[in-house]
Design a protein around this motif. Structure first.
Motif, PDB file in Angstrom:
ATOM      1  N   SER A  21     -22.043   3.135   8.243  1.00 56.10           N
ATOM      2  CA  SER A  21     -21.545   1.743   8.921  1.00 56.10           C
ATOM      3  C   SER A  21     -22.414   0.677   9.532  1.00 56.10           C
ATOM      4  CB  SER A  21     -19.152   2.282   9.748  1.00 56.10           C
ATOM      5  OG  SER A  21     -19.852   2.966  10.482  1.00 56.10           O
ATOM      6  N   GLY A  22     -21.868  -0.360   8.952  1.00 55.82           N
ATOM      7  CA  GLY A  22     -23.115  -0.974   9.442  1.00 55.82           C
ATOM      8  C   GLY A  22     -22.885  -2.730   9.942  1.00 55.82           C
ATOM      9  N   ARG A  23     -23.398  -3.159   9.649  1.00 53.82           N
ATOM     10  CA  ARG A  23     -22.761  -4.987  10.027  1.00 53.82           C
ATOM     11  C   ARG A  23     -22.089  -5.431   8.755  1.00 53.82           C
ATOM     12  NH1 ARG A  23     -25.685  -9.838  13.083  1.00 53.82           N
ATOM     13  NH2 ARG A  23     -24.849  -8.248  14.530  1.00 53.82           N
ATOM     14  N   GLY A  24     -20.958  -5.434   8.672  1.00 49.46           N
ATOM     15  CA  GLY A  24     -19.776  -5.875   7.743  1.00 49.46           C
ATOM     16  C   GLY A  24     -19.296  -4.624   7.118  1.00 49.46           C
ATOM     17  N   ARG A  25     -19.282  -3.807   7.387  1.00 50.02           N
ATOM     18  CA  ARG A  25     -18.902  -2.796   6.925  1.00 50.02           C
ATOM     19  C   ARG A  25     -17.469  -1.919   7.859  1.00 50.02           C
ATOM     20  NH1 ARG A  25     -20.897   0.950   2.236  1.00 50.02           N
ATOM     21  NH2 ARG A  25     -19.667   2.805   3.184  1.00 50.02           N
ATOM     22  N   SER A  26     -16.345  -1.709   6.876  1.00 47.84           N
ATOM     23  CA  SER A  26     -15.807  -1.876   7.534  1.00 47.84           C
ATOM     24  C   SER A  26     -14.942  -0.206   6.812  1.00 47.84           C
ATOM     25  CB  SER A  26     -14.001  -2.775   7.549  1.00 47.84           C
ATOM     26  OG  SER A  26     -13.812  -2.087   6.237  1.00 47.84           O
ATOM     27  N   PRO A  27     -14.249   0.749   7.930  1.00 48.41           N
ATOM     28  CA  PRO A  27     -14.111   2.285   7.209  1.00 48.41           C
ATOM     29  C   PRO A  27     -12.824   1.949   6.120  1.00 48.41           C
ATOM     30  CG  PRO A  27     -12.521   1.651   9.468  1.00 48.41           C
ATOM     31  CD  PRO A  27     -13.500   0.240   9.282  1.00 48.41           C
ATOM     32  N   THR A  28     -12.600   3.141   5.422  1.00 55.08           N
ATOM     33  CA  THR A  28     -11.597   2.869   4.260  1.00 55.08           C
ATOM     34  C   THR A  28     -10.583   3.404   4.116  1.00 55.08           C
ATOM     35  OG1 THR A  28     -13.565   2.696   2.773  1.00 55.08           O
ATOM     36  CG2 THR A  28     -11.354   3.280   1.940  1.00 55.08           C
ATOM     37  N   VAL A  29      -9.436   2.947   4.533  1.00 58.37           N
ATOM     38  CA  VAL A  29      -8.329   3.699   4.210  1.00 58.37           C
ATOM     39  C   VAL A  29      -7.575   4.055   3.450  1.00 58.37           C
ATOM     40  CG1 VAL A  29      -5.827   3.318   5.880  1.00 58.37           C
ATOM     41  CG2 VAL A  29      -7.738   2.025   6.579  1.00 58.37           C
ATOM     42  N   TYR A  30      -7.096   5.246   3.294  1.00 60.33           N
ATOM     43  CA  TYR A  30      -6.295   6.260   2.110  1.00 60.33           C
ATOM     44  C   TYR A  30      -4.926   6.340   2.606  1.00 60.33           C
ATOM     45  CZ  TYR A  30     -10.225   7.287   0.208  1.00 60.33           C
ATOM     46  OH  TYR A  30     -11.716   6.829  -0.513  1.00 60.33           O
ATOM     47  N   ALA A  31      -4.034   5.761   1.402  1.00 57.13           N
ATOM     48  CA  ALA A  31      -2.344   6.414   2.373  1.00 57.13           C
ATOM     49  C   ALA A  31      -2.287   7.162   0.705  1.00 57.13           C
ATOM     50  CB  ALA A  31      -1.789   5.311   1.529  1.00 57.13           C
ATOM     51  N   VAL A  32      -1.683   8.272   1.191  1.00 53.53           N
ATOM     52  CA  VAL A  32      -1.398   9.580   0.762  1.00 53.53           C
ATOM     53  C   VAL A  32      -0.341  10.524   1.843  1.00 53.53           C
ATOM     54  CG1 VAL A  32      -3.138  10.921   2.261  1.00 53.53           C
ATOM     55  CG2 VAL A  32      -2.029  12.354   0.491  1.00 53.53           C
ATOM     56  N   MET A  33       0.644  11.636   0.366  1.00 50.75           N
ATOM     57  CA  MET A  33       2.231  11.274   0.620  1.00 50.75           C
ATOM     58  C   MET A  33       1.883  13.131   1.074  1.00 50.75           C
ATOM     59  SD  MET A  33       4.803   9.657  -1.657  1.00 50.75           S
ATOM     60  CE  MET A  33       5.804  10.014  -1.184  1.00 50.75           C
ATOM     61  N   LYS A  34       2.063  13.903   2.082  1.00 53.28           N
ATOM     62  CA  LYS A  34       2.152  15.450   2.242  1.00 53.28           C
ATOM     63  C   LYS A  34       3.186  15.521   3.208  1.00 53.28           C
ATOM     64  CE  LYS A  34      -1.758  16.966  -0.230  1.00 53.28           C
ATOM     65  NZ  LYS A  34      -1.986  17.445  -0.291  1.00 53.28           N
ATOM     66  N   PRO A  35       3.484  17.307   3.262  1.00 54.14           N
ATOM     67  CA  PRO A  35       4.274  17.489   4.415  1.00 54.14           C
ATOM     68  C   PRO A  35       3.510  17.276   6.159  1.00 54.14           C
ATOM     69  CG  PRO A  35       4.274  18.677   2.552  1.00 54.14           C
ATOM     70  CD  PRO A  35       2.622  17.975   2.166  1.00 54.14           C
ATOM     71  N   GLY A  36       2.938  17.358   6.450  1.00 62.07           N
ATOM     72  CA  GLY A  36       1.944  17.701   7.113  1.00 62.07           C
ATOM     73  C   GLY A  36       0.266  16.810   7.574  1.00 62.07           C
ATOM     74  N   ALA A  37       0.156  16.309   8.469  1.00 65.21           N
ATOM     75  CA  ALA A  37      -1.590  15.754   9.170  1.00 65.21           C
ATOM     76  C   ALA A  37      -2.603  16.434   8.691  1.00 65.21           C
ATOM     77  CB  ALA A  37      -1.206  14.491  10.460  1.00 65.21           C
ATOM     78  N   GLU A  38      -2.140  17.736   8.519  1.00 68.37           N
ATOM     79  CA  GLU A  38      -3.457  18.834   8.200  1.00 68.37           C
ATOM     80  C   GLU A  38      -3.837  18.406   7.464  1.00 68.37           C
ATOM     81  OE1 GLU A  38      -6.576  19.921   9.816  1.00 68.37           O
ATOM     82  OE2 GLU A  38      -4.907  18.554  11.530  1.00 68.37           O
ATOM     83  N   GLU A  39      -2.753  18.777   6.282  1.00 67.80           N
ATOM     84  CA  GLU A  39      -3.014  18.917   4.625  1.00 67.80           C
ATOM     85  C   GLU A  39      -3.253  16.830   4.370  1.00 67.80           C
ATOM     86  OE1 GLU A  39       1.674  19.552   5.176  1.00 67.80           O
ATOM     87  OE2 GLU A  39       0.969  21.434   3.501  1.00 67.80           O
ATOM     88  N   ALA A  40      -2.543  16.543   5.311  1.00 65.54           N
ATOM     89  CA  ALA A  40      -3.107  15.001   4.879  1.00 65.54           C
ATOM     90  C   ALA A  40      -4.825  14.860   4.623  1.00 65.54           C
ATOM     91  CB  ALA A  40      -2.710  13.862   5.141  1.00 65.54           C
ATOM     92  N   LEU A  41      -5.738  14.843   6.263  1.00 63.16           N
ATOM     93  CA  LEU A  41      -6.429  14.854   6.051  1.00 63.16           C
ATOM     94  C   LEU A  41      -7.362  16.165   5.188  1.00 63.16           C
ATOM     95  CD1 LEU A  41      -6.606  15.470   9.989  1.00 63.16           C
ATOM     96  CD2 LEU A  41      -7.685  13.268   9.079  1.00 63.16           C
ATOM     97  N   GLU A  42      -6.914  17.312   4.650  1.00 55.50           N
ATOM     98  CA  GLU A  42      -7.503  17.600   3.759  1.00 55.50           C
ATOM     99  C   GLU A  42      -7.624  17.526   2.520  1.00 55.50           C
ATOM    100  OE1 GLU A  42      -9.587  20.618   4.779  1.00 55.50           O
ATOM    101  OE2 GLU A  42      -8.865  19.883   6.844  1.00 55.50           O
ATOM    102  N   ALA A  43      -6.746  16.164   2.169  1.00 58.00           N
ATOM    103  CA  ALA A  43      -6.317  15.563   0.737  1.00 58.00           C
ATOM    104  C   ALA A  43      -7.108  14.640   0.130  1.00 58.00           C
ATOM    105  CB  ALA A  43      -4.783  15.159  -0.146  1.00 58.00           C
ATOM    106  N   VAL A  44      -7.673  14.123   1.919  1.00 52.50           N
ATOM    107  CA  VAL A  44      -8.680  13.203   1.090  1.00 52.50           C
ATOM    108  C   VAL A  44      -9.994  13.721   1.313  1.00 52.50           C
ATOM    109  CG1 VAL A  44      -9.272  10.767   2.285  1.00 52.50           C
ATOM    110  CG2 VAL A  44      -6.741  11.237   2.565  1.00 52.50           C
ATOM    111  N   ARG A  45     -10.520  14.491   2.666  1.00 56.87           N
ATOM    112  CA  ARG A  45     -11.690  15.140   2.177  1.00 56.87           C
ATOM    113  C   ARG A  45     -12.820  15.260   0.968  1.00 56.87           C
ATOM    114  NH1 ARG A  45     -13.546  16.556   7.166  1.00 56.87           N
ATOM    115  NH2 ARG A  45     -10.654  16.870   7.792  1.00 56.87           N
ATOM    116  N   PRO A  46     -12.275  15.569   0.217  1.00 56.01           N
ATOM    117  CA  PRO A  46     -13.181  15.710  -1.460  1.00 56.01           C
ATOM    118  C   PRO A  46     -13.970  14.505  -2.094  1.00 56.01           C
ATOM    119  CG  PRO A  46     -10.856  16.965  -1.240  1.00 56.01           C
ATOM    120  CD  PRO A  46     -11.034  16.345   0.252  1.00 56.01           C
ATOM    121  N   LEU A  47     -12.901  12.922  -1.176  1.00 54.13           N
ATOM    122  CA  LEU A  47     -13.230  11.479  -1.750  1.00 54.13           C
ATOM    123  C   LEU A  47     -13.746  11.597  -0.798  1.00 54.13           C
ATOM    124  CD1 LEU A  47      -9.415  10.678  -2.269  1.00 54.13           C
ATOM    125  CD2 LEU A  47     -11.209  12.198  -4.015  1.00 54.13           C
TER     126      LEU A  47
END
Length: 78
Positions: A21-47
């Motif tokens: 992440s350099g100048r002008g670069r912002s984080p990417t935010v994903y929306a994901v429907m999951k029963p728990g927070a850990e499962e949501a993180l694991e769903a996004v990790r492969p991307l």
């Protein structure tokens, strides 16, 4: 006769920050429907790239998730 057990889903917002992440670069935010927070993180990790930092930054209301036509287990960049 008991009905079918229904899993409750929450729409989590997952922020992905890469090491590049350099100048002008912002984080990417994903929306994901999951029963728990850990499962949501694991769903996004492969991307993401190796070494990316994933963080839960919030959630969306059920009404907004329906408006965006989000489906369970399908991460979407927002």
């Amino acid at each position: 006769m008991p009905g079918r057990l229904r899993r409750r889903y929450t729409t989590f917002l997952v922020s992905v920050t890469t090491g590049r992440s350099g100048r002008g670069r912002s984080p990417t935010v994903y929306a994901v429907m999951k029963p728990g927070a850990e499962e949501a993180l694991e769903a996004v990790r492969p991307l993401t790239e190796p070494g990316a930092v994933l963080t839960i930054v919030g959630s969306l209301s059920t009404r907004l998730a329906k408006t965006l036509k989000l489906k369970p287990d399908e991460p979407r960049a927002v």
